[in-house]
Motif scaffolding. Structure first.
Motif, PDB file in Angstrom:
ATOM      1  N   THR A 175      64.061  50.688  19.732  1.00  0.00           N
ATOM      2  CA  THR A 175      65.765  49.807  20.198  1.00  0.00           C
ATOM      3  C   THR A 175      66.419  49.942  18.628  1.00  0.00           C
ATOM      4  N   PRO A 176      67.255  49.648  17.759  1.00  0.00           N
ATOM      5  CA  PRO A 176      68.229  49.722  17.203  1.00  0.00           C
ATOM      6  C   PRO A 176      67.262  48.335  16.041  1.00  0.00           C
ATOM      7  N   PHE A 177      67.259  47.626  16.783  1.00  0.00           N
ATOM      8  CA  PHE A 177      66.364  46.136  15.587  1.00  0.00           C
ATOM      9  C   PHE A 177      64.666  46.672  15.088  1.00  0.00           C
ATOM     10  N   LYS A 178      63.639  47.549  16.848  1.00  0.00           N
ATOM     11  CA  LYS A 178      62.862  48.048  15.499  1.00  0.00           C
ATOM     12  C   LYS A 178      62.763  48.960  14.961  1.00  0.00           C
ATOM     13  N   PHE A 180      65.123  49.448  12.620  1.00  0.00           N
ATOM     14  CA  PHE A 180      66.344  47.959  12.029  1.00  0.00           C
ATOM     15  C   PHE A 180      64.705  47.617  11.203  1.00  0.00           C
ATOM     16  N   MET A 181      63.924  46.901  11.459  1.00  0.00           N
ATOM     17  CA  MET A 181      62.762  46.034  11.254  1.00  0.00           C
ATOM     18  C   MET A 181      61.729  46.812  10.633  1.00  0.00           C
TER      19      MET A 181
END
Ligand SMILES: O=C1N[C@]2(CO1)C[C@H](C(=O)N1CCC(COc3ccc(F)cc3Cl)CC1)C2
Length: 321
Positions: A175-178, A180-181
């Motif tokens: 996911t974009p969040f993962k 990014f993280m």
């Protein structure tokens, strides 16, 4: 003070690639001297354990097998035996940081090292058998290595067989969040480990899952953030290369694969200009199709051996005489 300086000056410069005479023999991670193992030494001076399956008569083609992340080339023995019975010369090595090869476990400074080492081994075998056509068979991350290796040498391979190749990230894990993280963590804590590969998603055959879990040559630790970043970079590189893929390939993928999304294989099939390409979807198939339920594993071996045999160029007239 001067004593510090003098102690520094006493440091002897040793070049690791030129061990002094009588130095201890280089040993595999399992403690076996490489002088007792088939191996090649890569461009960084690391010893890579090799396996060869040589037919008795004159071989008809060379087949290089590229294994996936955290595993090694031993589990491809049955597949290699089937190819050897068809008079094909099969060869493989454990990638850097895997199995009986040297290198930090399941970690790599640059994904390109896997491709460079594969080309070194392929070139070595081509020099020994200059007239033989060459195939690559790759599974999962080994599929990504195979794709990028064939992209570097578009004219060198008569066919590439991809078993559940890593072409796109699993959307749940990417996911974009993962992502990014992961990028953020990679700068702060690159050796931080994420989850490990969940072996239950490898196969519907629990004996195969148990064999994988029990195999001490597999890496069962967590995946380093830095390794995940290298995989993401390889995925991005393949997205750029796919529109120029024109070599023949066979794609085999299970539609219940939770480790490498089947959409990657569909995207490669739909977007590559190759005129000689085939995709076979296994309904309900898990990730390691060649080790899935017996009827699936057998179908994969038949599909793969048939496709390769059909793609061995017919001997030209002068060769035949
Ligand atoms: O029989 C077999 N098959 C094996 C093991 O034993 C499966 C394994 C293999 O190569 N992969 C499965 C895991 C997948 C994870 O992917 C990622 C994880 C984090 C990340 F940030 C970016 C990516 Cl892409 C890579 C490909 C070989």
């Amino acid at each position: 003070g001067s004593d510090v300086l003098s102690s520094l000056l006493r440091v002897s410069v040793t070049d690791s690639s030129m061990p002094e005479p009588g130095a201890a023999p280089r040993r595999s991670p399992q403690g076996v001297p490489y002088s007792d193992l088939p191996h090649i030494v890569n461009a960084d001076g690391l010893h890579l354990f090799c396996r060869y399956w040589e037919p008795t008569g004159q071989p008809r083609a060379l087949v290089f097998i590229a294994h996936g992340a955290g595993e090694h080339c031993g589990p491809y023995d049955e597949m290699a035996q089937r190819l050897k019975e068809l008079s094909l010369l099969v060869f493989a090595h454990d990638h850097v940081g895997h199995g009986q090869s040297e290198g930090d476990r399941m970690n790599i400074k640059d994904f390109q090292i896997y491709i460079r080492d594969s080309l070194q081994h392929i070139d070595l075998m081509k020099s020994r058998h200059p007239d033989l056509p060459v195939f690559i068979v790759g599974h999962s991350m080994g599929g990504a290595i195979s794709i990028l290796t064939a992209c570097e040498r578009p004219g060198d391979f008569v066919g590439v067989v991809l078993i559940a190749p890593l072409v796109q990230m699993n959307p749940e894990s990417a996911t974009p969040f993962k992502v990014f993280m992961a990028k953020l963590l990679n700068h702060m804590l690159p050796s931080l480990t994420m989850g490990s590969i969940e072996s239950k998603w490898l196969s519907r055959d629990k004996r195969q899952v148990e064999a994988y879990d029990a195999d001490e040559l597999n890496y069962h630790g967590g995946m380093r953030v830095s390794f995940g970043m290298q995989l993401m970079a390889a995925v991005e590189r393949m997205q750029r290369e796919i529109p120029s893929i024109s070599w023949p390939f066979l794609l085999l993928h299970g539609d219940a694969d939770k480790l490498c999304d089947i959409r990657g294989s569909r995207m490669m099939y739909d977007n590559s200009p190759s005129t000689d390409k085939k995709i076979k979807i296994y309904e309900g198939g898990y990730h390691a199709l060649h080790h899935d339920l017996p009827e699936v594993a057998e179908s994969v071996l038949k599909e793969l051996t048939t496709w390769i045999t059909e793609h061995i160029p017919a001997a030209t007239s002068q060769e035949a005489q």
